[in-house]
Design a protein around this motif. Structure first.
Motif, PDB file in Angstrom:
ATOM      1  N   LEU B 203       0.821  -0.920   0.041  1.00  0.00           N
ATOM      2  CA  LEU B 203      -0.120  -0.336   0.070  1.00  0.00           C
ATOM      3  C   LEU B 203       0.726   1.134  -0.207  1.00  0.00           C
ATOM      4  N   LEU B 204       2.054   1.282   1.061  1.00  0.00           N
ATOM      5  CA  LEU B 204       2.490   2.464   0.726  1.00  0.00           C
ATOM      6  C   LEU B 204       3.650   2.300  -0.254  1.00  0.00           C
ATOM      7  N   ALA B 205       3.682   1.422  -1.061  1.00  0.00           N
ATOM      8  CA  ALA B 205       4.414   1.784  -2.241  1.00  0.00           C
ATOM      9  C   ALA B 205       4.182   2.068  -3.460  1.00  0.00           C
ATOM     10  N   ALA B 206       2.687   2.010  -2.756  1.00  0.00           N
ATOM     11  CA  ALA B 206       1.624   2.240  -4.580  1.00  0.00           C
ATOM     12  C   ALA B 206       1.015   3.828  -4.643  1.00  0.00           C
ATOM     13  N   LEU B 207       0.848   4.284  -3.281  1.00  0.00           N
ATOM     14  CA  LEU B 207       0.749   5.894  -3.068  1.00  0.00           C
ATOM     15  C   LEU B 207       2.223   6.170  -3.135  1.00  0.00           C
ATOM     16  N   ASP B 208       3.000   5.849  -2.744  1.00  0.00           N
ATOM     17  CA  ASP B 208       3.883   6.572  -3.089  1.00  0.00           C
ATOM     18  C   ASP B 208       4.315   6.701  -4.788  1.00  0.00           C
ATOM     19  N   SER B 209       3.891   5.668  -5.316  1.00  0.00           N
ATOM     20  CA  SER B 209       3.273   5.801  -7.018  1.00  0.00           C
ATOM     21  C   SER B 209       3.102   6.528  -8.166  1.00  0.00           C
ATOM     22  N   LEU B 210       2.053   7.319  -6.988  1.00  0.00           N
ATOM     23  CA  LEU B 210       0.661   8.574  -7.380  1.00  0.00           C
ATOM     24  C   LEU B 210       1.720   9.911  -7.108  1.00  0.00           C
ATOM     25  N   PRO B 211       0.877   9.954  -8.631  1.00  0.00           N
ATOM     26  CA  PRO B 211       1.581  11.314  -9.349  1.00  0.00           C
ATOM     27  C   PRO B 211       1.193  12.004  -7.881  1.00  0.00           C
ATOM     28  N   ALA B 212       2.399  13.666  -8.377  1.00  0.00           N
ATOM     29  CA  ALA B 212       1.969  14.745  -7.336  1.00  0.00           C
ATOM     30  C   ALA B 212       0.414  15.717  -7.930  1.00  0.00           C
ATOM     31  N   PRO B 213       0.155  16.298  -6.739  1.00  0.00           N
ATOM     32  CA  PRO B 213      -1.449  17.488  -7.774  1.00  0.00           C
ATOM     33  C   PRO B 213      -0.126  18.467  -8.273  1.00  0.00           C
ATOM     34  N   ALA B 214      -0.372  18.607  -9.860  1.00  0.00           N
ATOM     35  CA  ALA B 214      -0.668  20.008 -10.124  1.00  0.00           C
ATOM     36  C   ALA B 214      -1.318  20.717 -10.376  1.00  0.00           C
ATOM     37  N   LEU B 215      -0.388  21.980 -10.487  1.00  0.00           N
ATOM     38  CA  LEU B 215      -1.090  23.086 -10.353  1.00  0.00           C
ATOM     39  C   LEU B 215      -1.123  23.517 -11.575  1.00  0.00           C
ATOM     40  N   PRO B 216      -2.877  23.730 -11.833  1.00  0.00           N
ATOM     41  CA  PRO B 216      -3.266  24.711 -13.295  1.00  0.00           C
ATOM     42  C   PRO B 216      -1.915  26.069 -13.419  1.00  0.00           C
ATOM     43  N   GLU B 217      -1.189  25.706 -13.941  1.00  0.00           N
ATOM     44  CA  GLU B 217       0.321  26.827 -14.439  1.00  0.00           C
ATOM     45  C   GLU B 217      -0.315  26.939 -16.086  1.00  0.00           C
ATOM     46  N   ASP B 218      -0.150  26.154 -16.336  1.00  0.00           N
ATOM     47  CA  ASP B 218      -0.891  26.375 -17.481  1.00  0.00           C
ATOM     48  C   ASP B 218      -1.768  26.512 -18.386  1.00  0.00           C
TER      49      ASP B 218
END
Lengths: 266, 422
Positions: B203-218
């Protein structure tokens, strides 16, 4: 944006949001590291001129260093400092010897009620954090208090997408918690980054320091050699004890914090 | 620089959320020892079974401990070498759905927990649906209590298929489905020796592999004005950049009115940066503001949204939305509310309830309904008394979601909504 900037921006947004909604507000400053950080953030939110009073509830049992720090930075930062005491209870001899629950309730909660009754604030900023205590983990950013100051934790309002609770009829005031998402370590890292002054009690002298400060009779120091913010952060990273482990009002009896908070304690 | 991810833990009551939280805190060394001891003692005093102290770490209200259920959402923290986590506990009991939604609305990702011995139940379905309504696309499925089904692969596979189908039905695809035992600590921090047939991550490895939330800069600039202050004879408008880049000297259009103005300066305490990014709470001073109505609720955008690759926000007096009812009293057709969207407020009215949906079965209970009940979701059309600046939720979250407040000042938040069409 790194996590400290993210937290800073979130707090500033909330501070401004509450001021916009309520205008008649005050900020509760215990002079501990959290509420001092909150004062700092409020200075940022209002470009150096905080447009509301900074309230210090003086139990008269605080450490001398707290009083000195308070008066010095109230001057330097141009704060509209308001010191409030429950004089009647003090005259009648209230103190920790009468029982900690009774003492906290009289000198803090009742004092706060007196100050609010006198000034009619609609909202109060408090520097509480979710990671301080299990019961604070359940708080909202905007949290209504009833007429008797009770926190109705069974029926907290929904809070989503930065849309916060506004004050309704029958609600005494709203507690605003801009630091809810900060951890103890975040506060210290922020203090280090910003070069924020802090009461010297937090730093080790003769092998001891305070991790959490309040009234002198009810705080116990921990063994520590951390005499700088940097060393203190390293110590926290290694510690397996909770921040408030030296605070008497969290212990004494089971659920004491819940009982205190249900009555309007901070 | 450490990354921070917020995730919510959802699922049916008694499927083991609180125990899993305790386990995650314990296995990552994030519990203070005196707190664990306090929880153990409280569990003993109440005569709770061994292992209950984990649940007590977050269920801190007296009623929660005595009733062995979570009433309100709580947030706690733990860290892995990869990043810091904010773990949002959400109650699994139907009675506390608004608390669950409050928790889930603050998350970037979700872990849906299902008891392998009992399978999919009412709140499993309801929570899955609510995750999708809230736009939480990063979902991990944790099939818990594998110890109760003898760690058998067959039990896992059958349930995994069922949960996957349920998620697909609401438009979600799980990043991972993991067989775990929170109580025994299997597949939480490390892969389990008891389920050698499972080849996926812990479970921790799966959490670590989630992408970081992206801020709508573009995306094109969105800067809703929160308030205005008078400082040294100068008017400063504060707000938070919700999308795009705010630049000193840029020409902007003030919506909903549509006038043009120029950003004269960007203001922070003690500095005047040349630009500000999404998530930053800043002030601006405006040139050419004479005669402009500038106050809370106005939104600064790019001057020519049509020429941008992506369309800017629209100015509308009505839209369609998915509405989640947050009160027991329900909502009625024609009822008036205060709509709050970013920093905007407008009088709003429920014009039509095209569909009334049961949030657990996803069944359409009624077309052209007259009211929405407590646990129901509606596909509705709302109209506003004054123009508002909005986008579809799928385009930009900050201008695509709103709440409806009931009462004179809209003080009772009665529904949350996601804009689906303009």
């Amino acid at each position: 944006m790194d996590h400290l900037r993210e937290l800073e921006n979130q707090s500033i947004y909330i501070i401004r949001e509450a001021y916009r909604q309520f205008r008649k507000v005050a900020l509760l400053w215990s002079v501990g590291k959290d509420s001092t950080t909150l004062v700092w953030l409020a200075r940022k939110a209002f470009f150096g001129r905080i447009p509301f009073p900074i309230l210090h509830l003086d139990t008269s049992y605080k450490f001398q260093e707290i009083y000195e720090f308070r008066d010095r930075y109230a001057r330097e930062w141009g704060l509209d400092l308001l010191v409030w005491r429950n004089e009647r209870a003090l005259k009648e001899g209230m103190g920790p010897g009468k029982g900690r629950f009774q003492c906290c309730t009289a000198l803090k909660t009742a004092a706060l009620k007196g100050a609010i009754a006198a000034h009619g604030w609609k909202a109060l900023y408090l520097g509480i954090r979710r990671d301080e205590h299990g019961i604070r983990a359940k708080e909202r950013f905007f949290s209504p208090r009833g007429e008797d100051f009770a926190w109705d934790y069974r029926a907290q309002p929904p809070e989503l997408w930065d849309q916060y609770k506004t004050k309704a009829e029958g609600e005494e005031h709203i507690r605003v918690h801009p630091l809810l998402g900060w951890r103890e370590i975040d506060i210290w890292e922020y203090i280090e980054r910003e070069g924020l002054p802090i009461v010297p009690l937090y730093f080790a002298r003769n092998g001891q320091r305070y991790r959490s400060i309040g009234c002198e009779p009810c705080c116990r120091p921990i063994a520590s050699e951390a005499d700088t913010v940097e060393k203190l952060i390293a110590e926290l990273r290694a510690s397996r004890l909770s921040e408030r482990s030296g605070r008497a009002q969290d212990k004494e009896e089971a659920q004491m914090m819940q009982k205190l908070r249900a009555l309007g304690y901070m | 620089m450490r990354e921070r991810l917020r995730f919510v833990l959802v699922g049916h009551v008694d499927h083991g959320k609180s125990t899993l939280i305790g386990r995650l805190l314990y296995d990552t060394g994030s519990i203070a020892l005196d707190r664990l001891e306090e929880a153990r003692q409280a569990a003993r005093e109440l005569g709770a079974e061994t292992g209950a102290e984990f649940a007590f770490l977050l269920d801190h209200l007296k009623e929660e401990r005595e009733g062995a259920l979570t009433i309100d959402t709580a947030q706690t923290f733990f860290s892995t070498p990869a990043r810091d986590y904010v773990l949002i506990d959400a109650p699994g009991h139907v009675e506390f759905l608004k608390n669950m939604i409050t928790g889930a609305a603050q998350a970037d990702a979700a872990v849906l927990i299902v008891d392998a011995s009992r399978g999919v139940q009412e709140q499993t379905r309801r929570h899955a649906y609510i995750l999708s309504l809230l736009g939480l696309e990063e979902v991990i499925v944790a099939l818990n209590k594998m110890d109760l089904v003898g760690y058998r692969e067959g039990a896992f596979r059958a349930l995994e298929r069922e949960v996957r189908a349920l998620l697909e039905a609401v438009g979600l695809a799980p990043r991972a489905s993991i067989p775990i035992s929170a109580k025994e600590g299997e597949n939480i921090a490390e892969t389990s020796g008891k389920m050698a047939w499972y080849r996926g991550p812990s479970l921790l490895a799966a959490l670590d592999s989630l992408p970081a939330p992206a801020l709508p800069e573009d995306k094109p600039l969105i800067f809703p004005i929160q308030d205005g202050y008078e400082l040294d004879g100068q008017r400063i408008f504060v707000g938070r950049v919700e999308a795009g880049l705010l630049r000193r000297g840029a020409k902007v259009r003030v919506l909903p009115d549509g006038q043009l103005a120029t950003i004269r300066s960007i203001e922070k305490f003690g500095e005047s940066p040349a630009e500000a990014h999404p998530g930053e709470a800043v002030g601006v001073t405006i040139a050419g503001a004479e005669g402009l109505v500038l106050d809370r609720g106005r939104v600064l955008c790019l001057p020519e949204p049509e020429s941008e690759p992506e369309p800017g926000p629209a100015v509308v007096t009505g839209f369609t939305a998915n509405l989640i009812c947050l009160t027991e009293r329900g909502l009625e057709l024609g009822e008036e509310f205060i709509l709050r969207l970013a920093t905007q407020e407008a009088q709003a009215r429920i014009e039509a309830i095209m569909e009334r949906v049961d949030s657990a079965s996803l069944e359409v209970l009624e077309w052209d309904a007259k009211a929405l009940g407590g646990l129901e979701v509606g596909r509705v059309r709302l109209t506003t008394a004054s123009p508002i600046v909005a986008t579809r939720f799928s385009e930009l979250r900050a201008l695509g979601r709103f709440v409806l407040g009931r009462g004179q000042g809209g003080e009772e938040i009665s529904a949350g909504g996601i804009i689906t069409g303009l």
